[in-house]
Design a protein around this motif. Structure first.
Motif, short mmCIF file in Angstrom:
data_model
loop_
_atom_site.label_atom_id
_atom_site.label_comp_id
_atom_site.label_asym_id
_atom_site.label_seq_id
_atom_site.Cartn_x
_atom_site.Cartn_y
_atom_site.Cartn_z
N PHE B 56 -12.83 0.00 7.10
CA PHE B 56 -13.43 0.83 5.86
C PHE B 56 -14.81 0.23 5.71
O PHE B 56 -15.33 -0.85 5.69
CB PHE B 56 -12.89 0.47 4.56
CG PHE B 56 -11.24 0.97 4.74
CD1 PHE B 56 -11.16 2.19 4.64
CD2 PHE B 56 -10.33 -0.12 4.78
CE1 PHE B 56 -9.76 2.63 4.90
CE2 PHE B 56 -8.92 0.37 4.87
CZ PHE B 56 -8.69 1.71 4.86
N ASN B 62 -15.52 4.36 2.69
CA ASN B 62 -14.81 5.50 3.63
C ASN B 62 -14.58 4.60 5.04
O ASN B 62 -14.87 3.73 5.24
CB ASN B 62 -16.19 6.56 3.94
CG ASN B 62 -15.71 7.73 4.30
OD1 ASN B 62 -14.66 8.02 4.69
ND2 ASN B 62 -16.79 8.42 4.89
N PHE B 63 -13.78 5.64 5.92
CA PHE B 63 -13.52 5.28 7.05
C PHE B 63 -14.73 4.95 8.04
O PHE B 63 -15.76 5.83 7.74
CB PHE B 63 -12.74 6.11 7.93
CG PHE B 63 -11.29 6.38 7.41
CD1 PHE B 63 -10.71 5.24 6.82
CD2 PHE B 63 -10.93 7.39 7.55
CE1 PHE B 63 -9.41 5.52 6.11
CE2 PHE B 63 -9.36 7.78 6.81
CZ PHE B 63 -8.74 6.90 6.19
N SER B 64 -14.80 4.04 8.91
CA SER B 64 -16.04 3.87 9.67
C SER B 64 -15.54 2.95 10.77
O SER B 64 -14.64 2.23 10.93
CB SER B 64 -16.97 3.11 8.67
OG SER B 64 -17.98 2.69 9.49
N GLU B 68 -20.95 -0.09 8.14
CA GLU B 68 -21.25 0.83 7.23
C GLU B 68 -20.85 2.17 7.57
O GLU B 68 -21.47 2.42 9.10
CB GLU B 68 -22.68 0.79 6.78
CG GLU B 68 -23.07 -0.04 5.54
CD GLU B 68 -24.20 0.14 4.98
OE1 GLU B 68 -24.76 1.18 5.49
OE2 GLU B 68 -24.66 -0.51 4.04
N CYS B 69 -20.22 2.98 7.02
CA CYS B 69 -20.08 4.49 7.55
C CYS B 69 -21.35 5.17 7.77
O CYS B 69 -22.46 4.77 7.10
CB CYS B 69 -19.34 5.27 6.69
SG CYS B 69 -19.84 5.95 5.19
N ASN B 70 -21.53 6.23 8.75
CA ASN B 70 -22.67 6.72 9.22
C ASN B 70 -23.23 7.57 7.84
O ASN B 70 -24.30 8.06 7.87
CB ASN B 70 -22.69 7.28 10.36
CG ASN B 70 -21.84 8.56 10.40
OD1 ASN B 70 -20.81 9.03 9.56
ND2 ASN B 70 -22.08 9.37 11.43
N ILE B 71 -22.61 7.86 6.97
CA ILE B 71 -23.01 8.55 5.71
C ILE B 71 -24.11 7.60 5.03
O ILE B 71 -25.05 7.83 4.75
CB ILE B 71 -21.94 9.35 4.80
CG1 ILE B 71 -21.05 10.33 5.63
CG2 ILE B 71 -22.53 9.69 3.40
CD1 ILE B 71 -20.15 11.11 4.79
N ASP B 85 -9.67 9.94 -1.76
CA ASP B 85 -9.70 9.51 -0.43
C ASP B 85 -10.51 10.06 0.66
O ASP B 85 -11.34 10.88 0.50
CB ASP B 85 -8.18 9.20 0.10
CG ASP B 85 -7.72 10.58 -0.02
OD1 ASP B 85 -8.10 11.65 0.59
OD2 ASP B 85 -6.30 10.83 -0.31
N PRO B 86 -10.77 9.34 1.90
CA PRO B 86 -11.73 9.68 2.86
C PRO B 86 -11.52 11.24 3.30
O PRO B 86 -12.40 11.78 3.55
CB PRO B 86 -11.09 9.03 4.08
CG PRO B 86 -10.74 7.76 3.48
CD PRO B 86 -9.92 8.06 2.20
N ARG B 87 -10.20 12.02 3.07
CA ARG B 87 -10.13 13.50 3.38
C ARG B 87 -11.14 14.12 2.59
O ARG B 87 -11.47 15.18 2.83
CB ARG B 87 -8.70 13.63 3.32
CG ARG B 87 -7.99 13.39 4.56
CD ARG B 87 -6.45 13.87 4.27
NE ARG B 87 -5.82 13.08 3.34
CZ ARG B 87 -4.72 13.18 2.69
NH1 ARG B 87 -4.06 14.17 2.77
NH2 ARG B 87 -4.33 12.26 1.86
N VAL B 89 -13.74 13.20 1.31
CA VAL B 89 -15.26 13.15 2.03
C VAL B 89 -15.39 14.32 2.73
O VAL B 89 -16.59 14.82 2.95
CB VAL B 89 -15.35 11.81 2.55
CG1 VAL B 89 -16.83 11.73 3.26
CG2 VAL B 89 -15.50 10.65 1.23
N ILE B 90 -14.69 14.42 3.72
CA ILE B 90 -14.64 15.34 4.88
C ILE B 90 -14.92 16.88 4.10
O ILE B 90 -15.53 17.68 4.59
CB ILE B 90 -13.59 15.14 5.77
CG1 ILE B 90 -13.51 14.10 6.66
CG2 ILE B 90 -13.57 16.53 6.87
CD1 ILE B 90 -12.39 13.72 7.28
N HIS B 106 -9.72 5.25 -2.92
CA HIS B 106 -8.37 4.75 -2.34
C HIS B 106 -7.30 5.13 -3.30
O HIS B 106 -6.29 4.12 -3.23
CB HIS B 106 -8.59 3.47 -1.54
CG HIS B 106 -9.32 3.64 -0.31
ND1 HIS B 106 -8.90 4.26 0.74
CD2 HIS B 106 -10.34 3.05 -0.06
CE1 HIS B 106 -9.94 3.96 1.72
NE2 HIS B 106 -11.07 3.48 1.13
#
Lengths: 196, 196
Positions: B56, B62-64, B68-71, B85-87, B89-90, B106
């Protein structure tokens, strides 16, 4: 969005399960990410253990951990029930109404899916009819187009050898409402009516 | 019926996936038995690789694959969108209508599931509000009871710090038929009507 190739790969694996589309596979994959590592390890162990231990019964084609499944090992008898797949064996076993052996076709004849008689487990059935003293085949394929076609094909194939071929009765399911029964079911129920 | 413990174990694993009941898990497990070994191996590899590589994002949750996630790595900005949740974000990324950063909770506050404010990723949000110059929080939890409750909770929590708190608009979805819209949606659409 992100370089999360491993998630995409897992999603791709999940979509290969029956009836799982992309969105569902995505949900499953995210569940795996969120669960702890022990769950994933357990999952992998279970997958590999199934692959390593479960094979098909050489006689009837049912799932088995030994060369012969334990239905074939325990039961003899001259009546064989033909089903499409191992789940159907479990369903019939649960009913408790049959105590002969099975023969699992692993599919049905379905020209649309390019599945012909050679693509299902039929040859070993003919061998069994020759070698075992089978007197009756109960064809228990599903009552749909492919199931009916397969049943008719097997009947035509086997009739010359003098074996009695029967089909599961078709009619009203127990507990259904006459009002909501479809036309084909009702006409079958009328056609196959029995004396009381 | 048979000593197929390994299949039962796999079925049990599958039932832990979201929305999968016993019958569905059974179908999945039988698919695994029927597929060749390469598929199972690939499946296991994908599972383990996800578990090994995906973590995370320490900032937004977020998932990564990195810390750090790339966002978070690419975008700065003072507007943060809060999702469950991360979905989500998508989904928002796909719309292309937002170019700030996210904060993944989460979960949502749901007393029935014994989930309180401490069980979701809120503490790090307060840290972010303190450390980053956030001017607006867009709360994008689902428009259901738990989502609304969580939104209201966060709004009350954050308001004293002077940050502007907004919520995704509620109204008619594009392409829907007025006739089939539910009462609550219609009344929201009327309430939130905009000048043209």
């Amino acid at each position: 969005m992100q370089n999360l190739d491993c998630i995409n790969r897992l999603i791709n694996c999940f979509t290969k399960l029956p009836g799982v589309g992309y969105k569902t596979a995505e949900r499953y994959a995210y569940k795996i990410v969120e669960e702890d590592g022990a769950f994933t390890k357990d999952f992998c162990d279970a997958l590999l253990s199934v692959k390593a231990n479960v094979k098909f019964c050489r006689r009837c084609g049912n799932f088995s951990v030994a060369d012969e499944c334990n239905i074939c090992a325990k039961r003899g008898g001259d009546v064989v029930c033909i089903v499409r797949d191992p789940r159907d064996v479990i369903a019939i076993e649960k009913s408790g109404a049959f105590n002969g052996t099975y023969h699992v076709l692993h599919g049905v004849i379905s020209p649309l899916d390019k599945k012909g008689p050679d693509d299902i487990n039929l040859k070993s059935l003919l061998v069994r009819i020759r070698d075992e003293k089978i007197t009756e085949l109960i064809i228990a394929t599903n009552p749909d187009v492919e199931g009916e076609a397969t049943a008719n094909y097997i009947a035509a194939l086997v009739k010359p050898s003098g074996v009695r071929v029967t089909r599961l009765a078709q009619g009203l399911a127990i507990g259904t409402n006459l009002e909501y029964a479809d036309q084909v079911t009702l006409s079958r129920a009328l056609m196959n009516r029995v004396e009381i």
